[in-house]
Write an enzyme that holds these catalytic residues in place. Sequence first.
Site, PDB file in Angstrom:
ATOM      1  N   THR A 423       0.842  -1.336  -0.083  1.00  0.00           N
ATOM      2  CA  THR A 423      -0.016   0.154  -0.121  1.00  0.00           C
ATOM      3  C   THR A 423       0.822   1.324  -0.078  1.00  0.00           C
ATOM      4  OG1 THR A 423      -1.464  -1.293   1.261  1.00  0.00           O
ATOM      5  CG2 THR A 423      -1.963   1.155   1.436  1.00  0.00           C
ATOM      6  N   THR A 441      -3.948   1.251  -2.850  1.00  0.00           N
ATOM      7  CA  THR A 441      -3.419   0.045  -2.566  1.00  0.00           C
ATOM      8  C   THR A 441      -3.745  -0.894  -3.639  1.00  0.00           C
ATOM      9  OG1 THR A 441      -3.227  -2.204  -1.137  1.00  0.00           O
ATOM     10  CG2 THR A 441      -5.511  -0.817  -1.339  1.00  0.00           C
ATOM     11  N   GLU A 460      -7.589  -7.859  -4.135  1.00  0.00           N
ATOM     12  CA  GLU A 460      -8.287  -7.011  -2.976  1.00  0.00           C
ATOM     13  C   GLU A 460      -9.303  -8.066  -2.149  1.00  0.00           C
ATOM     14  OE1 GLU A 460      -6.953  -4.610  -0.877  1.00  0.00           O
ATOM     15  OE2 GLU A 460      -6.745  -3.910  -2.994  1.00  0.00           O
ATOM     16  N   ASP A 463      -9.047  -9.927   1.124  1.00  0.00           N
ATOM     17  CA  ASP A 463      -9.623  -9.165   2.356  1.00  0.00           C
ATOM     18  C   ASP A 463     -10.699  -9.527   3.021  1.00  0.00           C
ATOM     19  OD1 ASP A 463      -7.059  -7.755   2.358  1.00  0.00           O
ATOM     20  OD2 ASP A 463      -7.653  -5.712   1.866  1.00  0.00           O
ATOM     21  N   GLY A 509      -0.623  -3.260   6.085  1.00  0.00           N
ATOM     22  CA  GLY A 509      -1.791  -4.218   6.445  1.00  0.00           C
ATOM     23  C   GLY A 509      -2.309  -3.873   7.837  1.00  0.00           C
TER      24      GLY A 509
END
Length: 601
Positions: A423, A441, A460, A463, A509
């Site tokens: 990121t 990110t 992504e 996540d 993170g």
Amino acid sequence: MHRPLTATFALFLALPVAAQQSTDAVAPETATETPTATAPDAFADLGEPAKAALATKESGKPTEAQDWMIAAANPLAVEAGAKVLAEGGSAADAMVAAQLVLGLVEPQSSGLGGGAFLVWYDAATGELTTLDGRETAPLAARPTLFLDDQGEPLKFYDAVVGGRSVGTPGTPKLMETAHRMWGKSNWAGLFERAIALAEDGFTVSPRLASLIAEDTERLARFPATAEYFLPGGTALAAGDTLKNPAYAQTLRAMAQNGADAFYRGRIAEGIVDTVQGAEGNPGVLSSLDLALYDVVERPAVCAAYRAYEVCGMGPPSSGALAVGQILGTLEPFDLAAMGPDSPEAWRLIGDASRLAFADRGRYVADTDFVPVPVEGMVDPAYLATRAELLKTDKALETVEPGTPEFDHALMWADDQSIEFPSTSHISIVDAEGNALSMTTTIENGFGSRLMTGGFLLNNELTDFSFATHEDGRPIANRVEPGKRPRSSMSPTIVMQEGKPAMVVGSPGGSRIIGYVAQAVIAHIDWGMDAQAAVAMPHFVNRFGTYDLEEGTTAADLAQPLTDLGFETSVTDLNSGLHAIIVGDGLTGGADPRREGIALGE
């Protein structure tokens, strides 16, 4: 843009939440020292102001300015944004120019194929708002997306590498939305520096080269990615000149036709073909997903701390809630008197963080899909009850989610997702007093490792929680079509008497939350300037084990914290904090663990 109706590895997802945290020990990216100390030739072509900013950072002093300032993770990106600000552009304009360059020179961290959260203070109106440019799950995604044929969660990198993990990118639409709302400069002109660097070439930095070397096996999996990062089968090295004509072509299309050029037509077709055609791990992203994507404007979430309001991004980010909870829980304690070397101060900060993470794991997800007790979680009365738990002499033996006030049932199971984001963060204050804090990110380092149009695609969707339920209770952050995965990104603007006092954020993170909270405490309670606040040793406690930054004085407190009842781990803690403090003038700091600078005038 629409407004909502309401405000590594193999075992980690199969284990209970309390036991999964060994996976969190791995940093998203390795640390990189200030570039003037490691490879001055990497930035030999910088202008004199940027070179001076590098020297100021290396000396440990903050950058000072009167009119405007930008801090970001790569000097070339900072220069691009600074040029816009010097020519009278707004913070939104400068963000676009800087982000476009970051996507070229720091592709492992952010770019067109990813997403971002943006917090904006408008000097003309005195109002704060946020833009949610988070990626969305494809319409064809199902809660079982990351389960194997036996219903077991996939291993982390089996899910990440390839098309399965790719969500609909949000960064291009976010840039266009911010420019439409707050921009002053010509849209196409903001692309000029990034296009020139892509066509003429830029020098590969030590950071990029080291990360490529560490990830060669995964980068080699897909031909387009391998050809770019491993030309002729050899990893790019620091000092190499790298050109990206495909990226320049993509940028020219967007400069001429706006974000529509990305979400429809040739570029969109390339994204879909790359995702659905990823050998061994295809995804389900479609042209319809790209065509339907929109940015969401959401109200900022603010929490009181001392004489300040600490404001940031609400769900689907957990950032503002968790940072606000940490600070609000610490409100009754005199951290200023204790000082930054006090084990007692870090006991309080560590356990306040653990309490915030317990609530985060239970309650936070995309509010367009799941009711979240946002107001209740940062209610001072609720946080006062959590603070009572800290009035002891030892670390808390156990930590459980609380019961913030809410008008819905709180019957969620604890989340089982993990963040390994690669990121970046940008902080800007422009000459009119507008302030922008944006964290951007593509999730894991190099994202899904899929490349098209000169940019990498995100991973992504990992996540989300891979598991959907626990003991019959649904997990709030499970995969659902069109849903945005929970994030820890914490772009923050600290307000005092209705005006910005500090603009800050970081990659890292789920440790982002701790990094940002610590920087705020360092400035407000311990009086540190911008550079000292972002450079100070890190102490992070999310789930019980206290992570202490190796090679710093934080490691010296390992035994005192152990004596207080904590398990401790001395480890690399690679933040990328970028802060601007607003007072009589502007002072900025850039994290010495990365290559960035703060630059102003």
